[in-house]
Design a protein around this motif. Structure first.
Motif, PDB file in Angstrom:
ATOM      1  N   VAL A 208       0.846  -1.207   0.000  1.00  0.00           N
ATOM      2  CA  VAL A 208       0.000   0.000   0.000  1.00  0.00           C
ATOM      3  C   VAL A 208       0.876   1.249   0.000  1.00  0.00           C
ATOM      4  O   VAL A 208       2.066   1.202   0.339  1.00  0.00           O
ATOM      5  CB  VAL A 208      -0.930   0.053   1.252  1.00  0.00           C
ATOM      6  N   GLY A 209       0.280   2.375  -0.391  1.00  0.00           N
ATOM      7  CA  GLY A 209       0.962   3.664  -0.342  1.00  0.00           C
ATOM      8  C   GLY A 209      -0.056   4.758  -0.090  1.00  0.00           C
ATOM      9  O   GLY A 209      -1.260   4.564  -0.316  1.00  0.00           O
ATOM     10  N   VAL A 210       0.410   5.891   0.390  1.00  0.00           N
ATOM     11  CA  VAL A 210      -0.487   6.988   0.749  1.00  0.00           C
ATOM     12  C   VAL A 210      -0.393   8.079  -0.331  1.00  0.00           C
ATOM     13  O   VAL A 210       0.704   8.485  -0.724  1.00  0.00           O
ATOM     14  CB  VAL A 210      -0.111   7.553   2.139  1.00  0.00           C
ATOM     15  N   VAL A 211      -1.548   8.523  -0.790  1.00  0.00           N
ATOM     16  CA  VAL A 211      -1.580   9.491  -1.892  1.00  0.00           C
ATOM     17  C   VAL A 211      -1.254  10.894  -1.362  1.00  0.00           C
ATOM     18  O   VAL A 211      -1.834  11.346  -0.367  1.00  0.00           O
ATOM     19  CB  VAL A 211      -2.961   9.472  -2.582  1.00  0.00           C
ATOM     20  N   SER A 212      -0.317  11.562  -2.021  1.00  0.00           N
ATOM     21  CA  SER A 212       0.053  12.926  -1.622  1.00  0.00           C
ATOM     22  C   SER A 212      -0.929  13.947  -2.194  1.00  0.00           C
ATOM     23  O   SER A 212      -1.356  14.874  -1.505  1.00  0.00           O
ATOM     24  CB  SER A 212       1.472  13.246  -2.116  1.00  0.00           C
ATOM     25  N   ALA A 213      -1.263  13.775  -3.454  1.00  0.00           N
ATOM     26  CA  ALA A 213      -2.171  14.708  -4.134  1.00  0.00           C
ATOM     27  C   ALA A 213      -2.700  14.024  -5.378  1.00  0.00           C
ATOM     28  O   ALA A 213      -2.078  13.096  -5.896  1.00  0.00           O
ATOM     29  CB  ALA A 213      -1.432  15.984  -4.534  1.00  0.00           C
ATOM     30  N   ILE A 214      -3.845  14.477  -5.833  1.00  0.00           N
ATOM     31  CA  ILE A 214      -4.366  14.014  -7.112  1.00  0.00           C
ATOM     32  C   ILE A 214      -3.942  15.048  -8.148  1.00  0.00           C
ATOM     33  O   ILE A 214      -4.170  16.251  -7.977  1.00  0.00           O
ATOM     34  CB  ILE A 214      -5.886  13.812  -7.050  1.00  0.00           C
ATOM     35  N   ASN A 215      -3.274  14.565  -9.177  1.00  0.00           N
ATOM     36  CA  ASN A 215      -2.625  15.456 -10.128  1.00  0.00           C
ATOM     37  C   ASN A 215      -3.556  16.480 -10.762  1.00  0.00           C
ATOM     38  O   ASN A 215      -4.688  16.152 -11.119  1.00  0.00           O
ATOM     39  CB  ASN A 215      -1.994  14.643 -11.261  1.00  0.00           C
ATOM     40  N   GLY A 216      -3.041  17.692 -10.940  1.00  0.00           N
ATOM     41  CA  GLY A 216      -3.691  18.659 -11.811  1.00  0.00           C
ATOM     42  C   GLY A 216      -3.328  18.341 -13.255  1.00  0.00           C
ATOM     43  O   GLY A 216      -2.317  17.694 -13.523  1.00  0.00           O
TER      44      GLY A 216
END
Ligand SMILES: [Zn+2]
Length: 412
Positions: A208-216
């Motif tokens: 698993v990994g933690v999302v930093s941001a959803i891309n623009g």
């Protein structure tokens, strides 16, 4: 090393995924488009599973399934866990549905351990994430933040059926959409577990990994105009070849996406005119798709691409124009919820890794309502939107344990 587990949570998640995968609009493959009969059946099954887990549930006016577990303090702001149960045509069984199923598994686990959360927990199964039937995107989750645009109801599918008509057949109610909107003050956060749909976790050997941001995203249409001529008679030094210029520009785009952290840049379409074997190309229309979790990095990248392409055009004596048609900002995930998820990841013995999301998710719409965060789960070969989409029971189990641990931390 992942802490040992009896995999019961992973097995339970897989059993629920099997149950939902039975609902398809097409025999022999999984297709569950928004507001289709299969979507209705999957929503009914999801509602039953939520009720069996002890949630009060209903299907809302737009077809989302909403379940609620009351907390010790029913007036405390609620924690939402969600994702979507619609799919693309010929889909895999994990994209979206995994996040809904793990919400249910989490509530089951809390109740099995006799834990009553301090605040209410809501589970949401959205219906319109994949943009596979109507010209809408995230409409069911945007409704929660009061951002439903009524013109979306007039959008039509490829058979000419409007969203409004499909909603009536589904049993929804266009007149009740405003009632779906939630009061932001009543919500403390949104957590979404989703398959990664990319290869990074597999490459790092992490479940698993933690999302930093959803891309623009920036999207643009560009055109290069040179001069047609006989491919046999015009000397190389006297040509203004539009396609040769674009070949150089594609290299510029590729380098721009490769030399920065977490950026991607793609030329996905290139149309050559006149498009004949023995004619020097006179004009090429092409597209640019550039993404980054950081809007300032993305804007700088696009600016560099434009100025380098202009310089290349000038050197080659061709004209270059570029017209952006989309500038969708990045959605940074909430810092506190990221830390909660990372602590939970560490608690099962996995090194926390942060990664951006290259694709959009319901979390984009939910971030307009309350703090939002996402956990990605490794998927085989990074494949999604395909029946070959696959995760292991071990990874499903790890994701469930992380989510339960994070939820316990938030609602304790
Ligand atoms: Zn999805």
């Amino acid at each position: 090393m992942t802490m040992p587990s009896d995999l019961s949570l992973g097995r339970r998640a897989m059993a629920l995924l099997d149950e939902l995968a039975r609902h398809s609009d097409e025999p022999g493959r999984l297709t569950r488009l928004y507001l289709s009969p299969a979507h209705r059946n999957a929503a009914d099954t999801t509602l039953r599973l939520m009720r069996e887990a002890g949630l009060e549930g209903h299907i809302d006016a737009l077809g989302s399934v909403a379940g609620r577990l009351e907390g010790v303090d029913p007036d405390a702001p609620a924690l939402v866990i969600g994702s979507h149960i619609d799919t693309v045509v010929d889909a895999g069984r994990f994209d979206g549905t995994l996040g809904v199923v793990l919400g249910i598994v989490t509530v089951e686990a809390l109740r099995a351990h006799g834990i009553t959360p301090a605040c209410p927990i809501e589970i949401l199964a959205f219906g319109d994430e994949e943009n596979a039937r109507f010209p809408t995107n995230l409409s069911t989750s945007y409704a929660l933040s009061g951002r439903y645009n009524p013109t979306w109801l007039d959008g039509r599918d490829q058979d000419g059926v409007s969203l409004r008509e499909a909603l009536i057949r589904f049993g929804g109610d266009a007149d009740a959409i405003a009632g779906i909107a939630r009061n932001p003050a009543r919500y403390r956060g949104y957590l979404e577990v989703h398959i990664e749909q990319g290869p990074l976790l597999e490459a790092k050997n992490l479940p698993v990994g933690v999302v930093s941001a959803i891309n623009g995203i920036t999207r643009a249409r560009a055109a290069v105009t040179g001069e047609a001529g006989h491919a046999g008679t015009v000397p190389m030094t006297m040509r203004r070849d539009a396609l040769a210029a674009v070949a150089e520009m594609i290299g510029i785009v590729e380098r721009a996406g490769s030399t920065r952290t977490d950026t991607v840049a793609t030329v996905g379409v290139a149309q050559v005119q006149p498009g004949a074997t023995n004619v020097i190309p006179a004009r090429v229309d092409f597209t640019l798709d550039a993404r980054s979790p950081d809007d300032s990095v993305r804007h700088a990248m696009v600016q560099d691409i434009v100025s380098e392409c202009e310089a290349a055009a000038q050197r080659r004596g061709v004209s270059f124009t570029i017209e952006p048609f989309m500038d969708s900002p990045a959605t940074p995930m909430d810092k506190d919820l990221i830390l909660r998820l990372e602590q939970a990841v560490a608690s099962i013995g996995v090194a926390p890794m942060r990664l951006p999301s290259g694709a959009g998710h319901d979390a984009v719409a939910m971030a307009a309502l309350c703090p939002a965060a996402m956990l990605f789960v490794r998927c085989k070969d990074g494949v999604s939107h395909n029946p070959a989409e696959s995760i292991t029971v071990e990874d499903a189990d790890a994701a469930a344990r992380v989510l339960i641990e994070a939820v316990k931390g938030i609602v304790a």
